[in-house]
Write an enzyme that holds these catalytic residues in place. Structure first.
Site: not given
Lengths: 179, 179
Positions: B7, B68, B141
């Site tokens: 992430d 992501e 996260d």
């Protein structure tokens, strides 16, 4: 001082190297573009860009690197790729312990032409004149990278000293860890 | 198959490694965050991130990496740093010849919770349930990176085969060139 200017992009990344110092004539060392294949996944394009930029650093041995600052305001669909390319450009320079400076497009235009809203043709013409070239370097990304390098020669002293101090600080943390 | 989910972020980059395959129980390998120092120049933060991600790859040896996808629509001031961090994440994986896949936040939410607009708490709860954890990993996260890895285990097969084919194609061009 020898500066590598980088106009970041995934399809065409402008790279231009200028030698000079404040109050002295500037000279062109080399200029070109690093291209990556549009048919590849972005991860591999970033890897191609890294390899291309490493070759430029190996060959031209700059004292500092100037990268165009990318803004998110731009609605252009390529802005994410441009940001990622700028990240790779900064990373490659930082890994070598080179000072890295970011200059905005208007700072570059103002430094080179005296007008922060100059158009591409004006910037190209001034770059050619300052480096005593017979023609404006093509494509525009190449000319822009030289404008960035010139801007950095003229503005760069103070920011390089700050960057060098920070680099020493971080070097202790990342020393010996090479990919 | 072992997947590292990333992430991306400059201040906190979530990293989570999951082992599993379609139709079998998933298991947690490791989860955490790579942090970089806010007082440093972005170039050095990207270098710290590279070093941190290399350590995760060395230690956990994933078969694939899922990152992501970052969108420029976001008006958040950190979007450029996030895009640059995602560029470094993809680069580090591509350099090792690992398949890299991008998944959007809604793809990840839909894969893990069945609802593409699930909130953070729902995603975290499902991650904990799927991995049989006593608590939701913190910070968010870290939980998000596990959700990405799980999404990739369940969706990843086809895209990994495409990525592997492309990787072979690019390997010939960049072989032997290591920074």
């Amino acid at each position: 001082m020898r500066v590598l200017g980088i106009d970041p992009g995934l399809t065409r990344c402008g790279v231009g190297v200028v030698e000079g110092s404040i109050g002295r004539p500037l000279s062109l060392v080399d200029v070109g573009v690093v291209r990556t294949s549009t048919e590849l996944h972005v991860a591999h394009r970033l890897r191609e860009l890294e390899v291309g930029l490493e070759e430029w650093l190996d060959r031209t041995r700059p004292d500092a690197v100037a990268v165009e600052r990318v803004f998110s305001r731009s609605a252009v669909s390529t802005v994410m790729g441009t940001a990622q390319a700028s990240g790779v450009a900064m990373l490659v320079a930082a890994r070598r312990g080179l000072p890295v400076a970011l200059h905005t497009p208007s700072e570059v235009k103002a430094a080179v032409t005296g007008n922060g809203r100059a158009d591409k043709a004006q910037v190209g013409a001034m770059v050619a004149r300052l480096l005593r070239l017979d023609a404006v370097p093509k494509p525009a990304d190449a000319a822009d990278s030289l404008a960035l390098a010139i801007c950095h020669v003229w503005r760069g002293g103070a920011s390089d000293r700050i960057a060098a101090a920070l680099e020493k600080q971080v070097a202790a943390r990342t020393r010996g860890v090479r990919p």
